[in-house]
Design an enzyme around this catalytic site. Structure first.
Site, PDB file in Angstrom:
ATOM      1  N   LEU A 234      69.944  61.926  75.727  1.00 17.34           N
ATOM      2  CA  LEU A 234      71.105  61.357  74.576  1.00 17.34           C
ATOM      3  C   LEU A 234      71.388  61.557  73.658  1.00 17.34           C
ATOM      4  O   LEU A 234      71.976  62.190  72.764  1.00 17.34           O
ATOM      5  CB  LEU A 234      70.417  59.348  74.467  1.00 17.34           C
ATOM      6  CG  LEU A 234      70.647  58.356  75.650  1.00 17.34           C
ATOM      7  CD1 LEU A 234      70.235  57.356  74.360  1.00 17.34           C
ATOM      8  CD2 LEU A 234      71.469  58.931  76.976  1.00 17.34           C
TER       9      LEU A 234
ATOM     10  N   HIS B  78      66.616  57.224  66.153  1.00 19.15           N
ATOM     11  CA  HIS B  78      65.637  58.119  66.351  1.00 19.15           C
ATOM     12  C   HIS B  78      65.071  59.719  66.896  1.00 19.15           C
ATOM     13  O   HIS B  78      63.713  59.651  66.462  1.00 19.15           O
ATOM     14  CB  HIS B  78      65.813  57.547  68.552  1.00 19.15           C
ATOM     15  CG  HIS B  78      64.291  57.990  69.464  1.00 19.15           C
ATOM     16  ND1 HIS B  78      63.891  57.394  70.121  1.00 19.15           N
ATOM     17  CD2 HIS B  78      64.498  59.628  69.887  1.00 19.15           C
ATOM     18  CE1 HIS B  78      63.390  57.669  70.649  1.00 19.15           C
ATOM     19  NE2 HIS B  78      63.136  58.896  70.851  1.00 19.15           N
ATOM     20  N   GLU B  79      66.597  60.155  66.821  1.00 19.09           N
ATOM     21  CA  GLU B  79      66.421  61.258  66.979  1.00 19.09           C
ATOM     22  C   GLU B  79      66.381  61.869  65.595  1.00 19.09           C
ATOM     23  O   GLU B  79      65.049  63.517  64.843  1.00 19.09           O
ATOM     24  CB  GLU B  79      67.080  62.297  67.077  1.00 19.09           C
ATOM     25  CG  GLU B  79      67.578  61.849  68.612  1.00 19.09           C
ATOM     26  CD  GLU B  79      66.652  62.108  70.088  1.00 19.09           C
ATOM     27  OE1 GLU B  79      65.747  63.513  69.080  1.00 19.09           O
ATOM     28  OE2 GLU B  79      65.779  61.964  70.573  1.00 19.09           O
TER      29      GLU B  79
ATOM     30  N   HIS C 218      62.375  62.138  64.884  1.00 15.33           N
ATOM     31  CA  HIS C 218      61.496  63.200  65.054  1.00 15.33           C
ATOM     32  C   HIS C 218      62.019  64.098  64.249  1.00 15.33           C
ATOM     33  O   HIS C 218      60.845  65.193  64.609  1.00 15.33           O
ATOM     34  CB  HIS C 218      62.303  64.051  66.784  1.00 15.33           C
ATOM     35  CG  HIS C 218      62.243  62.830  67.689  1.00 15.33           C
ATOM     36  ND1 HIS C 218      60.506  62.623  68.031  1.00 15.33           N
ATOM     37  CD2 HIS C 218      62.546  62.263  68.721  1.00 15.33           C
ATOM     38  CE1 HIS C 218      60.325  61.445  68.822  1.00 15.33           C
ATOM     39  NE2 HIS C 218      61.625  61.756  69.776  1.00 15.33           N
TER      40      HIS C 218
ATOM     41  N   HIS D 246      56.693  59.669  69.664  1.00 14.39           N
ATOM     42  CA  HIS D 246      57.167  58.298  69.622  1.00 14.39           C
ATOM     43  C   HIS D 246      55.246  57.134  70.459  1.00 14.39           C
ATOM     44  O   HIS D 246      54.297  57.954  69.645  1.00 14.39           O
ATOM     45  CB  HIS D 246      57.417  57.809  71.643  1.00 14.39           C
ATOM     46  CG  HIS D 246      58.073  59.058  71.901  1.00 14.39           C
ATOM     47  ND1 HIS D 246      58.272  60.243  72.770  1.00 14.39           N
ATOM     48  CD2 HIS D 246      60.052  58.667  71.176  1.00 14.39           C
ATOM     49  CE1 HIS D 246      59.663  60.482  72.869  1.00 14.39           C
ATOM     50  NE2 HIS D 246      60.358  60.092  72.157  1.00 14.39           N
TER      51      HIS D 246
ATOM     52  N   ASP E 154      50.497  57.673  68.053  1.00 10.60           N
ATOM     53  CA  ASP E 154      51.738  58.454  67.494  1.00 10.60           C
ATOM     54  C   ASP E 154      51.736  58.675  65.639  1.00 10.60           C
ATOM     55  O   ASP E 154      52.293  59.378  65.196  1.00 10.60           O
ATOM     56  CB  ASP E 154      53.032  57.871  67.158  1.00 10.60           C
ATOM     57  CG  ASP E 154      52.787  56.455  65.727  1.00 10.60           C
ATOM     58  OD1 ASP E 154      51.294  56.460  65.730  1.00 10.60           O
ATOM     59  OD2 ASP E 154      53.433  55.902  66.022  1.00 10.60           O
TER      60      ASP E 154
ATOM     61  N   ASP F 292      69.328  49.914  72.265  1.00 11.42           N
ATOM     62  CA  ASP F 292      69.737  49.786  70.729  1.00 11.42           C
ATOM     63  C   ASP F 292      69.534  48.909  69.710  1.00 11.42           C
ATOM     64  O   ASP F 292      69.123  48.528  68.944  1.00 11.42           O
ATOM     65  CB  ASP F 292      71.577  50.665  70.821  1.00 11.42           C
ATOM     66  CG  ASP F 292      71.262  51.907  70.340  1.00 11.42           C
ATOM     67  OD1 ASP F 292      70.108  52.795  71.049  1.00 11.42           O
ATOM     68  OD2 ASP F 292      72.387  52.209  69.987  1.00 11.42           O
TER      69      ASP F 292
END
Length: 300
Positions: free
Chosen positions: A188, A232-233, A236, A242, A255, A293
């Site tokens: 995604l 989410h990205e 990171h 995660h 994590d 989502d």
């Protein structure tokens, strides 16, 4: 006959679930695992952890501190992609979703189970589309480009480089670069932790976030339609892992965030709370898991 149909139905369901579990939402784990082999990378991780501890101590002295990050969104469209019609309004909505998620003001935060209400995190980070470009000129923080590249590779990272048919990053020390395009690998979106060395790219700067246009902002996808892929990205991008830690999990890693329970593996679809692994209730509704989502509602 009825028994046979039931068996076939079970096989079909199991195949569908397993097929999805074999296809990650992003490829952060594989990239992170590869870099763990590098001594330089491990040293950078240790330094980042020390820097984070210093930052946390400073922030604790300024409990009301908030941070604003200028954003540039690069829309990179292939001429053959007819359904990639992302408007300025769509982009502003996605930025609003980021701001709600990173300030714990999202309406669906109320879905957080009582078990985790006490550890809801509020990063207090604001995102705004850049008003000044790297040359000092006025901008709306949105660039639009048409490329001859049919789709961009998450492995080659070529959307981030004009020489690869993409668009060069604006100085990543001053802007959060977000590229929206067609990604070939099926993920995604993707982003790298800050520790990832730019020397790994033959074309220079790589720090930023890439999102497949099908999952950007509010869209028509049945599972990933609320703009949470970018949430989410960007996690990171800020060095969040995660919940199951590095690699495939298995209760051996965490994590690095002490109030996130250790999970054995990723969760998908719409799990029913509570789910238990590694001796504790799992926080699958965390933005950094792989659920739909509609299930992602909180940071710890």
């Amino acid at each position: 006959m009825k028994k046979l149909l039931n068996i076939l139905l079970l096989v079909c369901i199991n195949y569908t679930v397993n097929a999805q579990k074999q296809h990650p939402r992003c490829h952060f784990d594989s990239i992170h695992e590869e870099h763990f082999k590098s001594h330089e990378y491990l040293e950078k991780l240790k330094e980042e952890e020390r820097a984070l501890e210093r930052f946390k101590k400073q922030k604790s002295l300024r409990s009301n501190a908030s941070y604003t990050i200028p954003v540039v969104v690069h829309i990179v469209k292939n001429a053959t992609v007819t359904d990639m019609d992302i408007t300025d309004v769509d982009i502003h909505k996605q930025i609003a979703i980021l701001n709600a998620s990173y300030n714990a003001t999202n309406e669906d935060l109320s879905q957080t189970p009582e078990t985790f209400e006490s550890v809801i995190g509020n990063p207090s980070i604001e995102f705004c589309l850049a008003s000044v470009d790297p040359n000092g000129y006025s901008t709306n923080g949105i660039t639009r480009h048409t490329s001859d590249v049919s789709y961009f590779s998450s492995t080659l990272d070529n959307v981030k480089h004009a020489v690869g048919g993409g668009v060069d990053a604006w100085d990543p020390s001053s802007y959060l670069n977000i590229w929206v395009t067609k990604i070939s690998s099926g993920v995604l979106g993707y982003s790298y932790a800050p520790s990832k060395t730019t020397s790994a790219s033959p074309h220079g700067l790589v720090h930023g976030v890439v999102i497949d246009y099908n999952y950007f902002g509010e869209n028509d996808h049945p599972s990933f339609n609320m703009g949470k892929t970018l949430v989410h990205e960007v996690g990171h991008y800020f060095n969040l892992m995660h919940p199951w830690g590095k690699g495939s999990g298995g209760c051996d890693y965490d994590d690095g965030v002490e109030d996130t329970p250790i999970s054995e593996e990723a969760y998908y679809d719409i799990p029913v709370h509570p789910q238990v692994s590694c001796g504790s209730v799992d926080m699958f509704m965390n933005y950094m898991d792989y659920v739909n989502d509609s299930v992602m509602v909180m940071f710890s």
